[in-house]
Design a protein around this motif. Structure first.
Motif, PDB file in Angstrom:
ATOM      1  N   ALA A   1       8.552  12.412  -6.409  1.00 31.49           N
ATOM      2  CA  ALA A   1       9.504  11.864  -5.449  1.00 31.49           C
ATOM      3  C   ALA A   1       9.424  10.338  -5.442  1.00 31.49           C
TER       4      ALA A   1
ATOM      5  N   ASN B   1      13.345  11.146  -1.122  1.00 31.57           N
ATOM      6  CA  ASN B   1      12.782   9.868  -0.714  1.00 31.57           C
ATOM      7  C   ASN B   1      11.913  10.070   0.520  1.00 31.57           C
ATOM      8  N   ILE B   2      10.691   9.534   0.467  1.00 33.32           N
ATOM      9  CA  ILE B   2       9.701   9.715   1.520  1.00 33.32           C
ATOM     10  C   ILE B   2       9.269   8.343   2.029  1.00 33.32           C
TER      11      ILE B   2
ATOM     12  N   CYS C   1       3.736  12.339  -2.451  1.00 36.60           N
ATOM     13  CA  CYS C   1       4.975  11.790  -3.010  1.00 36.60           C
ATOM     14  C   CYS C   1       4.926  11.790  -4.543  1.00 36.60           C
TER      15      CYS C   1
ATOM     16  N   THR D   1       0.109  10.818   2.066  1.00 38.80           N
ATOM     17  CA  THR D   1       1.558  10.753   1.846  1.00 38.80           C
ATOM     18  C   THR D   1       1.871  10.231   0.448  1.00 38.80           C
TER      19      THR D   1
ATOM     20  N   GLY E   1       8.624   7.019  -3.107  1.00 35.85           N
ATOM     21  CA  GLY E   1       8.054   6.504  -1.878  1.00 35.85           C
ATOM     22  C   GLY E   1       8.743   5.202  -1.494  1.00 35.85           C
TER      23      GLY E   1
END
Length: 447
Positions: free
Chosen positions: A188, A164-165, A183, A179, A190
């Motif tokens: 991943a 998790n970003i 992601c 970003t 976001g």
């Protein structure tokens, strides 16, 4: 077999459709939902001619992201805006024909015949395009034209990583988009919130969603420390904190490393004109990778594969005859393990000229932050009839102590003298303020 033509969309299409792609304001969306919405936006846009420029006004919500990705697939030129941005002039200067906001398209027929050499170049090459506006902190916002296809190339080789970003930087910012693309290329998730200046909310979000990667600015990270968030929230999921957008004071970086001992800190570097560059960090120095650079009068000049074509609405003289972009960043060099590293020491436009002597605001701020009672500070120049400019400082105190402000000023000046700070660098004017203004790009406002 993917239905998409874009290599970036093909990569996203390979992610397990049940995986979460986005959590926005506590609403969750899977990759399956993201792909479905991208296809809906493709159907919405496919009949609009490629020569027309599209805008999208939103945030890191699923609707705005799917619109952006549909533009990638259809090779359209797109301009992202945030909700509170004043955009009437920008719509005209970027030649936007259709603006997508709140699930509707609004058309600007007066821009139907908008033409520019950079736009024509993208259309001729059949490349998706991206127009970003600069913050306008030092003048009128500049419309920067990118090949979106080229910006996405570095993400195609990313290996899948389930994490998790936090999507912290803004939707209209090169760092925020970087970003997002990172992601999605990792498969991943976001995580985004509207109120990004609320450190309590960010800490709560990190705890709730086990955020592993936090991209942030030094100003925000300083607030993290001062608010004692680590003592009140479980931030143990953090593995990496990346920072950029402004200079990181060395004293602040040291305090952050002491507070977050298990977290790796990585300095990023990029500009809206050149893109986000890969870096290798060593303390407060960076080594630029996969980019050409040169240094002229201490100023960093860059040339990269993800470089913009130039400005739509401004002089392109900042790009020299060899294609290098004058970043405005002042740097010093250091050889580390046989390799050349750079330290960003300030911005050329922020230099204070005191009777011919130059003062770097960030250099003085780093010293002021060593004082126990200083929570934050801002150094800036102000016009002076005798010396051209004088050095001024705004100070935020850690505690509202019942001490005379005159005593604080005396202590500050004595401290700077003891540090052997030259007399012309010591602030002639010191104001104590409750807080410093932080821009939508999460930098200190120096106007």
């Amino acid at each position: 077999m993917s239905d998409f033509v874009s290599p970036f969309l093909q990569k996203i299409d390979l992610v397990d459709k049940k995986n979460l792609a986005l959590i926005y304001e506590d609403l969750s969306f899977t990759y399956e939902e993201l792909i479905r919405l991208v296809k809906e936006k493709i159907s919405l846009l496919k009949d609009i001619d490629k020569r027309y420029i599209l805008g999208v006004r939103g945030d890191f919500d699923i609707d705005s992201i799917s619109f952006l990705l549909a533009c990638v697939e259809l090779k359209r030129i797109v301009v992202p805006f945030i909700k509170d941005d004043k955009i009437d002039e920008k719509i005209r200067e970027a030649g936007i024909y259709a603006l997508y906001e709140d699930k509707e398209l609004k058309f600007y027929e007066e821009n139907a015949n908008f033409k520019h050499d950079f736009i024509n170049e993208l259309i001729k090459k059949d490349e998706a395009g991206l127009i970003l506006f600069s913050s306008g902190s030092t003048g009128k916002p500049k419309a920067i034209v990118h090949s979106l296809d080229k910006l996405l190339l570095p993400f195609l080789d990313k290996k899948a990583k389930k994490m998790n970003i936090l999507l912290f930087l803004m939707f209209d910012h090169i760092g925020g988009l970087n970003t997002l693309f990172n992601c999605l290329s990792l498969g991943a998730c976001g995580v985004a919130i509207k109120d990004r200046k609320n450190v309590e909310l960010i800490a709560s979000c990190i705890q709730k969603y086990k955020i592993a990667l936090l991209p942030a600015s030094p100003s925000l990270l300083n607030l993290f420390l001062l608010s004692n968030l680590k003592q009140r929230y479980d931030l143990s999921s953090l593995k990496l904190i990346t920072y950029g957008t402004e200079k990181m004071p060395e004293s602040l970086l040291e305090r952050l490393k002491n507070e977050f001992k298990k977290v790796r800190f990585h300095q990023t570097f990029g500009t809206s004109e050149v893109g986000i560059n890969q870096t290798k960090s060593y303390e407060n120095y960076i080594k630029l990778e996969n980019v050409e650079y040169k240094i002229v009068n201490d100023e960093l000049f860059l040339k990269s594969k993800t470089q913009s074509l130039g400005y739509l609405n401004a002089d392109n003289a900042v790009f020299d005859e060899d294609g290098y972009f004058a970043t405005g960043d002042l740097v010093e060099l250091k050889e580390i393990n046989g390799e050349q590293y750079l330290k960003i020491i300030g911005r050329s436009k922020e230099l204070i000229n005191v009777g011919g002597e130059k003062v770097l605001p960030q250099e003085l701020e780093a010293v002021l932050l060593e004082l126990d009672f200083v929570k934050d500070c801002l150094v800036y120049g102000k016009a002076n009839a005798l010396t051209g400019q004088m050095v001024c400082a705004k100070i935020v105190l850690k505690d509202e102590e019942k001490r005379d402000m005159f005593e604080f000023k005396k202590e500050i000046k004595s401290f700077l003298k003891a540090k052997k700070i030259a007399a012309f660098k010591i602030p002639a004017k010191i104001d104590f303020v409750a807080e410093l203004k932080i821009s939508s790009r999460f930098k200190k406002v120096r106007k």
